[in-house]
Each structure stands twice: as C-alpha cells, then as structure tokens.
Scaffold this motif. Structure first.
Motif, short mmCIF file in Angstrom:
data_model
loop_
_atom_site.label_atom_id
_atom_site.label_comp_id
_atom_site.label_asym_id
_atom_site.label_seq_id
_atom_site.Cartn_x
_atom_site.Cartn_y
_atom_site.Cartn_z
N ASN A 65 0.83 -1.22 0.00
CA ASN A 65 0.00 0.00 0.00
C ASN A 65 0.86 1.26 0.00
O ASN A 65 0.60 2.22 0.73
CB ASN A 65 -0.94 0.02 1.21
CG ASN A 65 -1.89 -1.17 1.22
OD1 ASN A 65 -2.43 -1.55 0.19
ND2 ASN A 65 -2.06 -1.79 2.38
N CYS A 66 1.88 1.27 -0.85
CA CYS A 66 2.80 2.40 -0.95
C CYS A 66 2.86 2.83 -2.42
O CYS A 66 3.39 2.11 -3.26
CB CYS A 66 4.19 2.00 -0.45
SG CYS A 66 5.52 3.14 -0.87
N MET A 67 2.28 4.00 -2.73
CA MET A 67 2.21 4.45 -4.11
C MET A 67 3.59 4.66 -4.70
O MET A 67 3.87 4.25 -5.84
CB MET A 67 1.40 5.75 -4.21
CG MET A 67 1.21 6.24 -5.65
SD MET A 67 0.41 7.86 -5.72
CE MET A 67 -1.11 7.51 -4.84
N ALA A 68 4.48 5.29 -3.93
CA ALA A 68 5.83 5.54 -4.44
C ALA A 68 6.55 4.22 -4.72
O ALA A 68 7.32 4.11 -5.68
CB ALA A 68 6.62 6.38 -3.43
N CYS A 69 6.31 3.21 -3.87
CA CYS A 69 6.91 1.90 -4.08
C CYS A 69 6.40 1.28 -5.37
O CYS A 69 7.18 0.71 -6.17
CB CYS A 69 6.60 0.97 -2.90
SG CYS A 69 7.18 1.57 -1.30
N ASN A 70 5.11 1.37 -5.60
CA ASN A 70 4.53 0.81 -6.81
C ASN A 70 5.09 1.49 -8.06
O ASN A 70 5.36 0.83 -9.07
CB ASN A 70 3.01 0.94 -6.78
CG ASN A 70 2.37 0.13 -5.67
OD1 ASN A 70 3.02 -0.73 -5.07
ND2 ASN A 70 1.12 0.40 -5.37
N LEU A 71 5.25 2.80 -7.98
CA LEU A 71 5.81 3.53 -9.12
C LEU A 71 7.24 3.09 -9.40
O LEU A 71 7.66 2.95 -10.55
CB LEU A 71 5.77 5.04 -8.85
CG LEU A 71 4.39 5.70 -8.85
CD1 LEU A 71 4.49 7.16 -8.41
CD2 LEU A 71 3.74 5.62 -10.23
N GLN A 72 8.02 2.85 -8.34
CA GLN A 72 9.40 2.40 -8.52
C GLN A 72 9.45 1.02 -9.17
O GLN A 72 10.27 0.76 -10.06
CB GLN A 72 10.11 2.36 -7.17
CG GLN A 72 11.57 1.92 -7.24
CD GLN A 72 12.44 2.94 -7.95
OE1 GLN A 72 12.74 4.00 -7.41
NE2 GLN A 72 12.85 2.64 -9.17
N VAL A 73 8.55 0.13 -8.76
CA VAL A 73 8.49 -1.21 -9.36
C VAL A 73 8.13 -1.11 -10.84
O VAL A 73 8.74 -1.77 -11.70
CB VAL A 73 7.48 -2.09 -8.61
CG1 VAL A 73 7.28 -3.42 -9.34
CG2 VAL A 73 7.95 -2.35 -7.19
N LYS A 74 7.15 -0.28 -11.16
CA LYS A 74 6.74 -0.12 -12.55
C LYS A 74 7.88 0.43 -13.39
O LYS A 74 8.08 0.02 -14.55
CB LYS A 74 5.51 0.80 -12.63
CG LYS A 74 4.24 0.19 -12.09
CD LYS A 74 3.07 1.16 -12.21
CE LYS A 74 1.78 0.54 -11.69
NZ LYS A 74 0.64 1.49 -11.77
N LYS A 75 8.62 1.37 -12.83
CA LYS A 75 9.74 1.96 -13.56
C LYS A 75 10.80 0.90 -13.87
O LYS A 75 11.32 0.84 -15.00
CB LYS A 75 10.34 3.09 -12.73
CG LYS A 75 11.47 3.84 -13.43
CD LYS A 75 11.96 5.00 -12.57
CE LYS A 75 13.10 5.75 -13.25
NZ LYS A 75 13.57 6.89 -12.44
N LEU A 76 11.11 0.06 -12.90
CA LEU A 76 12.10 -0.99 -13.12
C LEU A 76 11.61 -2.02 -14.13
O LEU A 76 12.37 -2.49 -14.99
CB LEU A 76 12.43 -1.69 -11.79
CG LEU A 76 13.20 -0.87 -10.77
CD1 LEU A 76 13.29 -1.62 -9.44
CD2 LEU A 76 14.59 -0.52 -11.28
N GLN A 77 10.32 -2.36 -14.04
CA GLN A 77 9.76 -3.32 -15.00
C GLN A 77 9.81 -2.77 -16.42
O GLN A 77 10.18 -3.48 -17.36
CB GLN A 77 8.31 -3.64 -14.63
CG GLN A 77 8.15 -4.57 -13.46
CD GLN A 77 6.72 -5.06 -13.34
OE1 GLN A 77 6.39 -6.18 -13.71
NE2 GLN A 77 5.85 -4.20 -12.84
N THR A 78 9.43 -1.49 -16.57
CA THR A 78 9.42 -0.87 -17.89
C THR A 78 10.82 -0.85 -18.49
O THR A 78 10.99 -1.05 -19.70
CB THR A 78 8.88 0.57 -17.80
OG1 THR A 78 7.55 0.54 -17.28
CG2 THR A 78 8.85 1.23 -19.17
N ALA A 79 11.82 -0.64 -17.65
CA ALA A 79 13.20 -0.59 -18.13
C ALA A 79 13.80 -1.98 -18.32
O ALA A 79 14.93 -2.10 -18.80
CB ALA A 79 14.06 0.20 -17.14
#
Length: 248
Positions: A165-179
C-alpha cells in the motif's frame, strides 16, 4: 486566297485550343490535389487536437497542463522516465507548492479509482484462476531467495525494499519493469505472509515468467532492511558497492 489562309490557320488554332484546355485541366487537377491535401492535413490536425483534449480530460487536466506535460516529455524528464504518467511528471516538475498539491490530489483520486477497478478485476481473475487451475498458484515464490539469511548478501544485483500500500513503491516497481531491469524485491512488514506477497505481485501485474526465471525475485524482508543501515524512507533501491550498500 482567304479560303487557303483559313485552311492553313485552322490546324494551328485547333492545336492552341487543345493546349489551352490541357493546361487548364492540369491546373485544375493540381489545385484539386492541393485542396485535397490541405483538407486531409486539416482533418488530421483536428483529430490530433481532439485526441489531446480527450487525453487531458481523462487525467483531469486542462489544455495548458497537457501542453506543459508534452513539453516536459521532450526534455530531460522524458529521457530519464519516458513512460511517466502526466500527473507524476507534472507533480515532479511543479513550479510552486500550489501546483504540487493540485497534481498530488489529482493523482490520489486517479489512483483510488484505478485501484478500485483493479481490485474488482483481481477478484474476477482469482475466481477464474481457481476455476480453471485449482491446483496451481499464480505466482510461485522463489524458495532459495526466501530461505536466505536475514542479513542481506550482496550479489551485484539491485535490491528494492518496498512496503505494501505504498504508491511511491509501486511507481518504482513499474519503472524498473518498464526498463527491463533485474532486481530482488523485499517487502518490509509482510510478516512472512506468502499469500500477501503473491496478492501484491498480482496487483502489480508482475510477469510470472520473470519471477520463475528469477529475473525478479519476491522476498520477505525479515529484518534485512534494518540490517543495512541505509538512511531514508521506502522505497529504497540499493546495491552493494565496495562492501557498502548504497541507494541507486
């Protein structure tokens, strides 16, 4: 004499008339093409304008906000984070506190609506999975990663510490996945609950194949984050450099 002159001039006159007609026809056709191309270009521009307006409305933004987002994507932000959503991009590059608050509120509302939809779909997905594959798990945790000692051992890979339940954490995961980055993920505060970790992975739409092939590993923190002694809040993307863990 006049009849002979007339007979000699008639072919020349006919040729001149024919030439004039051909020139006029060519000019008309050329003008028609230009008009057609212009109309096509105008129609295309009109469609693009409507598309921009529609996209801006979907994010709760106005035309000026959308134009600024487009401009930001042409600069350094677009290079570092090419797939960043408009609200995050505008919030990061906010020009004052009022803008920052406005974009933060818009993103919270957008995330709330998105999460509600995702949870509804997740319930339907879980029911379908249980119905079609009752003996299989959607995400299988990596046993080797979970059985490692509580103190984190450096292996050259990125380690990402997150909370549920951490929005910033989710964004970081998405960024790594996209890259397409490989990383070991550790959930702080998971209480070694495998079901909780699996549900989080499903909500994040982690590629099960990446997990199976260990390009991405899912782990319980089990005290590792505290043992690193790295300052700052979560999410924390770290790597061991020269025997020391450093934020990346």
């Amino acid at each position: 004499m006049a009849s002979q002159l007339l007979s000699r001039t008639q072919p020349a006159l006919a040729v001149a008339v024919l030439a004039a007609l051909l020139i006029g026809l060519a000019s008309a056709l050329a003008g028609g093409d230009v008009t057609s191309d212009t109309r096509l270009s105008q129609s295309r521009d009109s469609r693009e304008v409507r598309t921009d307006e529609q996209q801006a409305r979907e994010w709760g933004l106005g035309g000026e906000d959308w134009a600024r987002y487009r401009q930001l994507q042409q600069g350094p932000l677009g290079v570092y984070s090419p797939n960043l959503d408009p609200l995050t991009a505008l919030g990061i590059e906010a020009r004052n506190d009022e803008e920052r608050r406005r974009f933060a509120e818009l993103q919270v509302r957008a995330e709330s609506a998105r999460v509600s939809k995702e949870l509804a779909y997740q319930r339907a997905y879980d029911q379908a999975w249980k119905r079609l594959y009752p003996t299989l798990q959607v995400v299988t945790l990596t046993a080797a990663a979970n059985s490692s000692p509580a103190r984190l051992q450096g292996n050259g890979r990125l380690a990402l510490f997150i909370e549920d339940n951490c929005m910033a954490c989710n964004l970081q995961v998405k960024k790594l996945q996209t890259a397409g980055r490989e990383f070991d993920l550790y959930m702080v505060g998971s209480d070694n609950d495998d079901a909780r970790l699996r549900q989080w992975a499903q909500r994040m739409a982690l590629d099960p194949r990446s997990v199976r092939e260990r390009r991405v590993t899912l782990n319980h923190d089990a005290g590792r984050w505290a043992s690193l002694g790295v300052a700052g809040e979560l999410p924390a993307l770290v790597r061991e450099v020269g025997g020391q863990w450093q934020r990346q």
